[in-house]
Design an enzyme around this catalytic site. Structure first.
Site, mmCIF file in Angstrom:
data_model
loop_
_atom_site.group_PDB
_atom_site.id
_atom_site.type_symbol
_atom_site.label_atom_id
_atom_site.label_comp_id
_atom_site.label_asym_id
_atom_site.label_seq_id
_atom_site.Cartn_x
_atom_site.Cartn_y
_atom_site.Cartn_z
ATOM 1 N N TYR A 69 -7.502 -1.097 -7.798
ATOM 2 C CA TYR A 69 -8.486 -0.775 -6.752
ATOM 3 C C TYR A 69 -8.848 -2.013 -5.936
ATOM 4 O O TYR A 69 -9.061 -1.926 -4.719
ATOM 5 C CB TYR A 69 -9.720 -0.072 -7.340
ATOM 6 C CG TYR A 69 -9.433 1.402 -7.490
ATOM 7 C CD1 TYR A 69 -9.572 2.261 -6.403
ATOM 8 C CD2 TYR A 69 -8.923 1.922 -8.673
ATOM 9 C CE1 TYR A 69 -9.238 3.608 -6.502
ATOM 10 C CE2 TYR A 69 -8.588 3.257 -8.778
ATOM 11 C CZ TYR A 69 -8.748 4.093 -7.691
ATOM 12 O OH TYR A 69 -8.405 5.424 -7.773
ATOM 13 N N ARG A 106 -6.119 -2.318 -3.453
ATOM 14 C CA ARG A 106 -6.235 -1.345 -2.354
ATOM 15 C C ARG A 106 -7.394 -1.706 -1.416
ATOM 16 O O ARG A 106 -7.295 -1.565 -0.202
ATOM 17 C CB ARG A 106 -6.452 0.060 -2.927
ATOM 18 C CG ARG A 106 -5.171 0.618 -3.513
ATOM 19 C CD ARG A 106 -5.302 2.084 -3.845
ATOM 20 N NE ARG A 106 -5.620 2.888 -2.678
ATOM 21 C CZ ARG A 106 -6.246 4.067 -2.736
ATOM 22 N NH1 ARG A 106 -6.629 4.548 -3.898
ATOM 23 N NH2 ARG A 106 -6.481 4.750 -1.649
ATOM 24 N N HIS A 160 -13.775 12.712 -1.311
ATOM 25 C CA HIS A 160 -13.244 11.963 -2.450
ATOM 26 C C HIS A 160 -13.910 10.607 -2.622
ATOM 27 O O HIS A 160 -13.345 9.714 -3.252
ATOM 28 C CB HIS A 160 -11.711 11.826 -2.313
ATOM 29 C CG HIS A 160 -10.986 13.134 -2.474
ATOM 30 N ND1 HIS A 160 -9.682 13.331 -2.082
ATOM 31 C CD2 HIS A 160 -11.392 14.315 -3.006
ATOM 32 C CE1 HIS A 160 -9.328 14.586 -2.343
ATOM 33 N NE2 HIS A 160 -10.342 15.198 -2.904
ATOM 34 N N CYS A 192 -24.195 4.255 -17.070
ATOM 35 C CA CYS A 192 -25.530 4.735 -16.679
ATOM 36 C C CYS A 192 -25.585 5.188 -15.220
ATOM 37 O O CYS A 192 -26.646 5.597 -14.749
ATOM 38 C CB CYS A 192 -26.590 3.670 -16.954
ATOM 39 S SG CYS A 192 -26.525 2.287 -15.799
ATOM 40 N N GLY A 230 -3.164 15.051 9.402
ATOM 41 C CA GLY A 230 -2.575 14.078 8.480
ATOM 42 C C GLY A 230 -2.839 14.343 7.014
ATOM 43 O O GLY A 230 -3.088 13.408 6.255
ATOM 44 N N THR A 231 -2.774 15.598 6.628
ATOM 45 C CA THR A 231 -2.935 15.894 5.198
ATOM 46 C C THR A 231 -1.874 16.891 4.749
ATOM 47 O O THR A 231 -1.516 17.804 5.500
ATOM 48 C CB THR A 231 -4.347 16.449 4.866
ATOM 49 O OG1 THR A 231 -4.385 16.822 3.480
ATOM 50 C CG2 THR A 231 -4.747 17.642 5.726
ATOM 51 N N SER A 232 -1.391 16.696 3.512
ATOM 52 C CA SER A 232 -0.414 17.636 2.963
ATOM 53 C C SER A 232 -1.115 18.926 2.537
ATOM 54 O O SER A 232 -0.458 19.918 2.239
ATOM 55 C CB SER A 232 0.331 17.003 1.780
ATOM 56 O OG SER A 232 -0.605 16.564 0.819
#
Ligand code: OAD
Length: 247
Positions: free
Chosen positions: A66, A69, A118, A129, A187-189
């Site tokens: 992460y 990215r 997301h 916590c 732009g999304t599958s």
């Protein structure tokens, strides 16, 4: 670039637009998509990097991925696709963005009504916590960070495989999609649920669906109008055509 006259007239008379976006809109900014030839999930296994179990098994490796990215994302800029969506809100009463992307580029481009299904890669919180961790993080230091409250590990504020979507954001997105005139699917599958149910809710409630993608997808057969091409080229051309029509 040519657009159908019927579509342009429909756009001209619409008041409320929703842009449902995915990784493809950020591809022209240099952020890799997940599926397809050069997709991230072609080389790496999501269950080993993007799940709660993976983080608990090997937090160092997941955190490092992460951090990598985040570094890439922090060095990118929004592209004409993001900027044009922000620009659309000057010409319509209601423009919302419902995105599966965690890269924050819609907000950086100036969009205001952004719903992140997301999560957001810049947000962090404690795995034990849930206390938010709001300090600026150095993306070149891969050392794990501990919570000041309970000493638990700090995790990225993204939705991992097997986790629930933020329920309020999802409910609000469904409401907005159910009340829009046009839902753009950019732009999304459109294969990851429940996010991919957003354009379906829109259509079931009477919205006109427009897909913008470089390729055909699972949802192509379901849309009213499909424009094949890069979102960073199609969206600016579309807005330009609309403004010519309104002149
Ligand atoms: P995908 O990688 O599945 O799909 C990207 C889509 O963008 C494909 O349909 C491409 O054809 C298209 N595309 C690529 N470049 C484009 C461009 N310049 N202009 C227009 N279209 C382009 O990405 P998502 O659909 O966003 O979830 O993936 C959905 C979810 O799966 C992500 O949010 C992520 C991932 O696993 C989680 O991390 C929970």
């Amino acid at each position: 670039m040519d657009f159908s006259k019927d579509f342009l007239r429909k756009l001209d008379s619409s008041k409320s637009l929703v842009f449902f976006t995915g990784a493809g809109i950020s591809a022209e900014s240099g952020i890799p998509t997940f599926r397809g030839k050069d997709g991230i999930w072609n080389k790496l296994r999501p269950e080993e990097l993007a799940s709660f179990n993976a983080f608990m098994k090997n937090p160092e490796m997941v955190w490092e991925w992460y951090q990598y990215r985040r570094k890439i994302i922090s060095e990118t800029q929004p592209n004409p696709g993001h900027y044009t969506i922000a620009e659309f809100s000057k010409h319509f009463d209601n423009v919302s963005v419902v995105t599966q992307n965690v890269d924050n580029l819609h907000r950086r481009a100036g969009s205001e009504n952004v719903y992140e299904l997301h999560g957001n890669i810049e947000v962090n919180y404690c795995v034990d916590c849930s206390e938010p961790f709001e300090d600026q993080i150095d993306y070149s230091n891969n050392e794990l960070i501990r919570c000041r409250n309970c000493n638990g590990f700090i995790r990225p504020g993204v939705v991992w495989f097997g986790e629930m979507l933020p329920q309020e954001v999802f409910a609000k997105s469904e409401r907005i999609a159910s009340n829009c005139d046009i839902c753009f699917i950019v732009g999304t599958s459109a294969v990851v649920y429940p996010a991919a149910s957003i354009p379906i809710s829109a259509k079931q409630n009477g919205a006109y669906l427009v897909e913008i993608n470089t390729d055909a997808t699972e949802i192509s057969h379901f849309v009213d109008y499909s424009v094949m091409g890069k979102s960073g080229e199609v969206l600016p051309a579309m807005l330009e055509e609309l403004l010519k029509l309104r002149d």
